[in-house]
Design an enzyme around this catalytic site. Sequence first.
Site, PDB file in Angstrom:
ATOM      1  CB  CYS A   1      -3.616 -14.922 -18.401  1.00 37.25           C
ATOM      2  SG  CYS A   1      -2.925 -14.300 -19.940  1.00 37.25           S
TER       3      CYS A   1
ATOM      4  CG  ASN B   1      -3.665 -10.685 -23.994  1.00 38.32           C
ATOM      5  OD1 ASN B   1      -3.916  -9.579 -24.584  1.00 38.32           O
ATOM      6  ND2 ASN B   1      -4.479 -11.718 -24.086  1.00 38.32           N
TER       7      ASN B   1
ATOM      8  CG  ASP C   1       2.818 -17.842 -15.942  1.00 42.03           C
ATOM      9  OD1 ASP C   1       3.080 -17.962 -17.276  1.00 42.03           O
ATOM     10  OD2 ASP C   1       2.901 -16.679 -15.383  1.00 42.03           O
TER      11      ASP C   1
ATOM     12  CB  CYS D   1       1.094 -17.805 -22.233  1.00 47.42           C
ATOM     13  SG  CYS D   1       2.855 -17.447 -22.547  1.00 47.42           S
ATOM     14  NE  ARG D   2      -1.458 -17.759 -17.296  1.00 45.62           N
ATOM     15  CZ  ARG D   2      -1.306 -17.380 -16.346  1.00 45.62           C
ATOM     16  NH1 ARG D   2      -1.651 -17.963 -15.237  1.00 45.62           N
ATOM     17  NH2 ARG D   2      -1.107 -15.855 -15.991  1.00 45.62           N
ATOM     18  CB  SER D   3      -5.996 -14.727 -21.715  1.00 47.86           C
ATOM     19  OG  SER D   3      -4.940 -13.745 -22.157  1.00 47.86           O
TER      20      SER D   3
HETATM   21  P1  4NP Z   1       0.380 -15.582 -19.446  1.00 47.43           P
HETATM   22  O1  4NP Z   1       1.954 -15.959 -19.394  1.00 47.43           O
HETATM   23  O2  4NP Z   1      -0.253 -14.431 -18.422  1.00 47.43           O
HETATM   24  O3  4NP Z   1      -0.255 -16.652 -19.567  1.00 47.43           O
HETATM   25  O4  4NP Z   1       0.491 -14.509 -20.802  1.00 47.43           O
HETATM   26  C1  4NP Z   1       2.788 -14.879 -18.831  1.00 47.43           C
HETATM   27  C2  4NP Z   1       3.435 -14.093 -20.079  1.00 47.43           C
HETATM   28  C3  4NP Z   1       4.600 -13.133 -19.693  1.00 47.43           C
HETATM   29  C4  4NP Z   1       4.763 -12.784 -18.260  1.00 47.43           C
HETATM   30  C5  4NP Z   1       4.164 -13.657 -17.411  1.00 47.43           C
HETATM   31  C6  4NP Z   1       3.343 -14.628 -17.611  1.00 47.43           C
HETATM   32  N1  4NP Z   1       6.026 -12.013 -18.004  1.00 47.43           N
HETATM   33  O5  4NP Z   1       6.390 -11.894 -16.806  1.00 47.43           O
HETATM   34  O6  4NP Z   1       6.453 -11.460 -18.843  1.00 47.43           O
END
Ligand code: 4NP
Length: 165
Positions: A15, A18, A134, A20-22
Amino acid sequence: MTNAPVPPQRLLFVCLGNICRSPAAEGVFLHLVKQRDLDDHFLVDSAGTGGWHVGRPADQRMQAAAKRRGIDLPSRARQLDLGDLEQFDLILTMDADNLLAVQNLAREAGERATAQVRPMLSYARRHQLSEVPDPYYGGEDGFEDVLDLLEDACEGLLEELSPRA
Ligand code: 4NP
């Protein structure tokens, strides 16, 4: 004649951050694999296309939502790199931006990039969405929705990759 041991299939969930989703996809998949006693058949990891959160554990909200379903998220964030395209058999992306980022890296790696790259939700059977949204800037419900999608897709993925009897 004895059967040669089958090497584990190497899967990488990707994702943006790294956190939340992955990591959730990794945790859900590992949970299913353990339930089915298929631990020896898979090597699983996750990574982010961005490097802002490197070294951090999964987001507390994601961990709490997973815990409510009995799922641990043990990962620490790391950034995707060129070597991942050589070392993994299958890379599963959460959204269209991640897919593009991995494809661009694969182009850079040229013939060394042997991993297949697929959208995670192409394995979902009960949901029609093509991207895992997201949840980072949203509310609690977003984390539950992510897990609903990932449980569906991980079941489909495991079904597709499971060793046949
Ligand atoms: P992820 O979510 O891609 O599912 O881990 C996010 C975590 C942090 C951010 C964006 C998406 N960020 O902008 O910091």
